[in-house]
Write a protein that holds these residues in place. Structure first.
Motif, PDB file in Angstrom:
ATOM      1  N   VAL A   1      -5.505  16.784  -8.982  1.00  0.00           N
ATOM      2  CA  VAL A   1      -4.275  16.926  -8.206  1.00  0.00           C
ATOM      3  C   VAL A   1      -4.153  15.783  -7.196  1.00  0.00           C
ATOM      4  O   VAL A   1      -5.092  15.507  -6.446  1.00  0.00           O
ATOM      5  CB  VAL A   1      -4.251  18.282  -7.468  1.00  0.00           C
ATOM      6  N   GLY A   2      -3.016  15.119  -7.196  1.00  0.00           N
ATOM      7  CA  GLY A   2      -2.783  14.007  -6.276  1.00  0.00           C
ATOM      8  C   GLY A   2      -3.178  12.658  -6.829  1.00  0.00           C
ATOM      9  O   GLY A   2      -3.024  11.638  -6.145  1.00  0.00           O
ATOM     10  N   ARG A   3      -3.661  12.612  -8.049  1.00  0.00           N
ATOM     11  CA  ARG A   3      -4.174  11.374  -8.636  1.00  0.00           C
ATOM     12  C   ARG A   3      -3.098  10.305  -8.763  1.00  0.00           C
ATOM     13  O   ARG A   3      -1.944  10.579  -9.069  1.00  0.00           O
ATOM     14  CB  ARG A   3      -4.758  11.659 -10.006  1.00  0.00           C
ATOM     15  N   PHE A   4      -3.505   9.033  -8.541  1.00  0.00           N
ATOM     16  CA  PHE A   4      -2.658   7.879  -8.791  1.00  0.00           C
ATOM     17  C   PHE A   4      -3.226   7.094  -9.972  1.00  0.00           C
ATOM     18  O   PHE A   4      -4.436   7.106 -10.228  1.00  0.00           O
ATOM     19  CB  PHE A   4      -2.605   6.979  -7.556  1.00  0.00           C
TER      20      PHE A   4
ATOM     21  N   ALA B   1      -3.123  14.059  -0.462  1.00  0.00           N
ATOM     22  CA  ALA B   1      -3.359  13.324  -1.708  1.00  0.00           C
ATOM     23  C   ALA B   1      -4.137  12.041  -1.471  1.00  0.00           C
ATOM     24  O   ALA B   1      -4.874  11.570  -2.350  1.00  0.00           O
ATOM     25  CB  ALA B   1      -2.028  13.006  -2.388  1.00  0.00           C
ATOM     26  N   PHE B   2      -4.004  11.458  -0.272  1.00  0.00           N
ATOM     27  CA  PHE B   2      -4.710  10.214   0.036  1.00  0.00           C
ATOM     28  C   PHE B   2      -6.118  10.455   0.572  1.00  0.00           C
ATOM     29  O   PHE B   2      -6.902   9.517   0.689  1.00  0.00           O
ATOM     30  CB  PHE B   2      -3.914   9.401   1.064  1.00  0.00           C
ATOM     31  N   VAL B   3      -6.422  11.697   0.891  1.00  0.00           N
ATOM     32  CA  VAL B   3      -7.736  12.034   1.465  1.00  0.00           C
ATOM     33  C   VAL B   3      -8.590  12.640   0.363  1.00  0.00           C
ATOM     34  O   VAL B   3      -8.860  13.837   0.322  1.00  0.00           O
ATOM     35  CB  VAL B   3      -7.570  12.976   2.670  1.00  0.00           C
ATOM     36  N   ARG B   4      -8.942  11.797  -0.576  1.00  0.00           N
ATOM     37  CA  ARG B   4      -9.797  12.162  -1.707  1.00  0.00           C
ATOM     38  C   ARG B   4     -10.807  11.041  -1.935  1.00  0.00           C
ATOM     39  O   ARG B   4     -10.559   9.891  -1.576  1.00  0.00           O
ATOM     40  CB  ARG B   4      -8.972  12.364  -2.980  1.00  0.00           C
ATOM     41  N   SER B   5     -11.922  11.356  -2.556  1.00  0.00           N
ATOM     42  CA  SER B   5     -12.961  10.348  -2.775  1.00  0.00           C
ATOM     43  C   SER B   5     -12.487   9.202  -3.659  1.00  0.00           C
ATOM     44  O   SER B   5     -12.945   8.070  -3.512  1.00  0.00           O
ATOM     45  CB  SER B   5     -14.206  10.999  -3.395  1.00  0.00           C
TER      46      SER B   5
ATOM     47  N   SER C   1      -9.190   8.202  -4.012  1.00  0.00           N
ATOM     48  CA  SER C   1      -7.950   7.577  -3.563  1.00  0.00           C
ATOM     49  C   SER C   1      -8.203   6.173  -3.034  1.00  0.00           C
ATOM     50  O   SER C   1      -9.187   5.926  -2.344  1.00  0.00           O
ATOM     51  CB  SER C   1      -7.304   8.440  -2.482  1.00  0.00           C
ATOM     52  N   ARG C   2      -7.301   5.245  -3.314  1.00  0.00           N
ATOM     53  CA  ARG C   2      -7.484   3.854  -2.942  1.00  0.00           C
ATOM     54  C   ARG C   2      -6.135   3.188  -2.717  1.00  0.00           C
ATOM     55  O   ARG C   2      -5.121   3.593  -3.286  1.00  0.00           O
ATOM     56  CB  ARG C   2      -8.279   3.090  -4.015  1.00  0.00           C
ATOM     57  N   SER C   3      -6.142   2.163  -1.891  1.00  0.00           N
ATOM     58  CA  SER C   3      -4.947   1.360  -1.693  1.00  0.00           C
ATOM     59  C   SER C   3      -5.388  -0.056  -1.375  1.00  0.00           C
ATOM     60  O   SER C   3      -6.578  -0.328  -1.179  1.00  0.00           O
ATOM     61  CB  SER C   3      -4.083   1.932  -0.566  1.00  0.00           C
ATOM     62  N   GLY C   4      -4.434  -0.966  -1.333  1.00  0.00           N
ATOM     63  CA  GLY C   4      -4.730  -2.358  -1.008  1.00  0.00           C
ATOM     64  C   GLY C   4      -3.900  -2.800   0.172  1.00  0.00           C
ATOM     65  O   GLY C   4      -2.725  -2.471   0.274  1.00  0.00           O
ATOM     66  N   SER C   5      -4.507  -3.539   1.090  1.00  0.00           N
ATOM     67  CA  SER C   5      -3.808  -3.971   2.291  1.00  0.00           C
ATOM     68  C   SER C   5      -3.937  -5.474   2.476  1.00  0.00           C
ATOM     69  O   SER C   5      -4.971  -6.066   2.166  1.00  0.00           O
ATOM     70  CB  SER C   5      -4.366  -3.250   3.525  1.00  0.00           C
ATOM     71  N   THR C   6      -2.885  -6.080   2.998  1.00  0.00           N
ATOM     72  CA  THR C   6      -2.902  -7.510   3.304  1.00  0.00           C
ATOM     73  C   THR C   6      -3.490  -7.734   4.690  1.00  0.00           C
ATOM     74  O   THR C   6      -3.754  -6.794   5.436  1.00  0.00           O
ATOM     75  CB  THR C   6      -1.471  -8.081   3.271  1.00  0.00           C
ATOM     76  N   ALA C   7      -3.676  -8.975   5.032  1.00  0.00           N
ATOM     77  CA  ALA C   7      -4.198  -9.331   6.362  1.00  0.00           C
ATOM     78  C   ALA C   7      -3.212 -10.214   7.108  1.00  0.00           C
ATOM     79  O   ALA C   7      -3.586 -11.015   7.952  1.00  0.00           O
ATOM     80  CB  ALA C   7      -5.537 -10.048   6.220  1.00  0.00           C
ATOM     81  N   ASP C   8      -1.913 -10.050   6.799  1.00  0.00           N
ATOM     82  CA  ASP C   8      -0.932 -10.958   7.399  1.00  0.00           C
ATOM     83  C   ASP C   8       0.329 -10.233   7.868  1.00  0.00           C
ATOM     84  O   ASP C   8       1.393 -10.832   7.952  1.00  0.00           O
ATOM     85  CB  ASP C   8      -0.549 -12.034   6.380  1.00  0.00           C
ATOM     86  N   ASN C   9       0.207  -8.938   8.183  1.00  0.00           N
ATOM     87  CA  ASN C   9       1.361  -8.137   8.610  1.00  0.00           C
ATOM     88  C   ASN C   9       2.459  -8.136   7.545  1.00  0.00           C
ATOM     89  O   ASN C   9       3.648  -8.040   7.854  1.00  0.00           O
ATOM     90  CB  ASN C   9       1.931  -8.661   9.936  1.00  0.00           C
ATOM     91  N   GLY C  10       2.052  -8.216   6.296  1.00  0.00           N
ATOM     92  CA  GLY C  10       3.006  -8.234   5.198  1.00  0.00           C
ATOM     93  C   GLY C  10       3.390  -6.850   4.725  1.00  0.00           C
ATOM     94  O   GLY C  10       3.145  -5.839   5.391  1.00  0.00           O
ATOM     95  N   LYS C  11       3.950  -6.797   3.534  1.00  0.00           N
ATOM     96  CA  LYS C  11       4.491  -5.552   2.981  1.00  0.00           C
ATOM     97  C   LYS C  11       3.435  -4.465   2.866  1.00  0.00           C
ATOM     98  O   LYS C  11       3.721  -3.289   3.072  1.00  0.00           O
ATOM     99  CB  LYS C  11       5.107  -5.840   1.610  1.00  0.00           C
ATOM    100  N   TYR C  12       2.205  -4.843   2.538  1.00  0.00           N
ATOM    101  CA  TYR C  12       1.155  -3.857   2.307  1.00  0.00           C
ATOM    102  C   TYR C  12       0.142  -3.804   3.451  1.00  0.00           C
ATOM    103  O   TYR C  12      -1.034  -3.503   3.237  1.00  0.00           O
ATOM    104  CB  TYR C  12       0.425  -4.167   0.998  1.00  0.00           C
ATOM    105  N   ASP C  13       0.590  -4.096   4.654  1.00  0.00           N
ATOM    106  CA  ASP C  13      -0.331  -4.127   5.791  1.00  0.00           C
ATOM    107  C   ASP C  13      -0.540  -2.721   6.353  1.00  0.00           C
ATOM    108  O   ASP C  13       0.381  -2.109   6.874  1.00  0.00           O
ATOM    109  CB  ASP C  13       0.225  -5.046   6.873  1.00  0.00           C
ATOM    110  N   TYR C  14      -1.793  -2.220   6.245  1.00  0.00           N
ATOM    111  CA  TYR C  14      -2.157  -0.917   6.795  1.00  0.00           C
ATOM    112  C   TYR C  14      -3.081  -1.064   8.003  1.00  0.00           C
ATOM    113  O   TYR C  14      -3.733  -0.113   8.415  1.00  0.00           O
ATOM    114  CB  TYR C  14      -2.879  -0.071   5.737  1.00  0.00           C
TER     115      TYR C  14
END
Length: 304
Positions: free
Chosen positions: A63-66, A272-276, A278-291
């Motif tokens: 449940v919650g899988r991406f 859904a994001f608090v699972r072993s 779960s994963r995402s990708g983040s940039t290091a330049d305040n871009g679109k995917y900056d978390y």
């Protein structure tokens, strides 16, 4: 302070723990004292993680899988050490005071960020609790802290070779987060109540603010807040799935790496994001995917 003999003792304890893990499936948190060490007063508390094999990723039925969590694949992980907690605000402020390093704001519009000048340093939040995880940090900030930590440890312990501290690989992170379990979260399949901090975790801090790094029970390996509260950086470059992923626990990197993998979920994420897996990708330049405003890190260490 631990010296090489202490690290060798930890390595021996890890060998025994690896055998126990293979035989029983879990290593109990209360049995971890012989695998803990700290190399200087301001250094992170480290916990030896026993070697083992696990299935990385999630099954299609979870449940919650991406889609980015597949295909599942077996990974063998060598013994290593991982921070018992995320690097805290107090620890990161010590680094800033000693070096004068100043991270870029994680929110340039609001000017949200860390500040450092003339031996003084300030966290993003006024009077920030010292045991909060240090967040509002990009991947480069984590690497800068680790560079300082390696230099400090080698100065205190001249026999240390190379740069033993680093970010964990994505595989090491998931292996440690699972701690021998196969369910969506180390405590079970459902989110339950008050097991973590997220938007729907049933904690006092849900979707409002960070919690202390030791606010919840540890997982079976003895790691605290490995899920929820704050995203955590890993070494790996972002890949959209696990096709051709390494199976030996090493980081999956590229020469060009605009995004790095973050793991664990944060205080404002839905369960859904608090699972072993779960994963995402983040940039290091305040871009679109900056978390980065929601991201901190815990350090890993190579062992003898």
């Amino acid at each position: 302070m631990p010296d090489r003999s202490r690290l060798l003792a930890v390595a021996l304890a890890l060998l025994l723990a690896s055998l126990a893990l293979a035989a029983a499936g879990l290593v109990r948190a209360q049995e971890h004292k012989d695998r803990e060490f700290r190399e200087c007063p301001d250094c992170p508390e480290m916990l030896g993680i026993p070697a083992g094999e696990f299935m990385m990723g999630s099954p299609p039925s979870e449940v919650g899988r991406f889609d980015s969590e597949g295909p599942q694949h077996p990974v063998t992980v060598a013994a290593f050490a991982l921070g018992k907690y995320d690097v805290t605000s107090e620890q990161f402020l010590t680094f800033l005071k000693e070096t004068g390093y100043e991270p870029a704001p994680c929110d340039p519009v609001l000017g949200l960020g860390w500040h450092s000048r003339k031996g003084l340093a300030y966290a993003p939040s006024y009077d920030e609790p010292r045991k909060w995880p240090a967040v509002c940090l990009d991947w480069r900030d984590a690497e800068a802290y680790i560079g300082w930590l390696n230099a400090r440890v080698k100065r205190l312990h001249p026999t240390v070779m190379g740069d033993p501290y680093r970010l964990p690989s994505e595989a090491e992170w998931e292996y440690a987060a699972r701690a021998g379990t196969k369910t969506a979260r180390w405590w079970g399949g459902a989110i339950g109540r008050n097991n973590a901090n997220c938007n729907g975790c049933g904690s006092p801090w849900d979707n409002r603010l960070l919690a202390d790094v030791d606010a919840f029970a540890p997982n079976p390996f003895g790691l605290y807040t490995i899920l929820g509260n704050a995203w955590q950086w890993t070494q790996d470059c972002w890949h959209p799935n696990y096709k051709d992923a390494p199976r030996d626990g090493r980081p999956w990197t590229e020469k060009s790496c605009p995004r790095h993998v973050v793991r664990g979920g944060s205080w404002n994420n839905v369960p859904a994001f608090v699972r072993s897996a779960s994963r995402s990708g983040s940039t290091a330049d305040n871009g679109k995917y900056d978390y980065s405003s929601l991201t901190g890190f815990r350090v890993a260490r190579d062992l003898p």
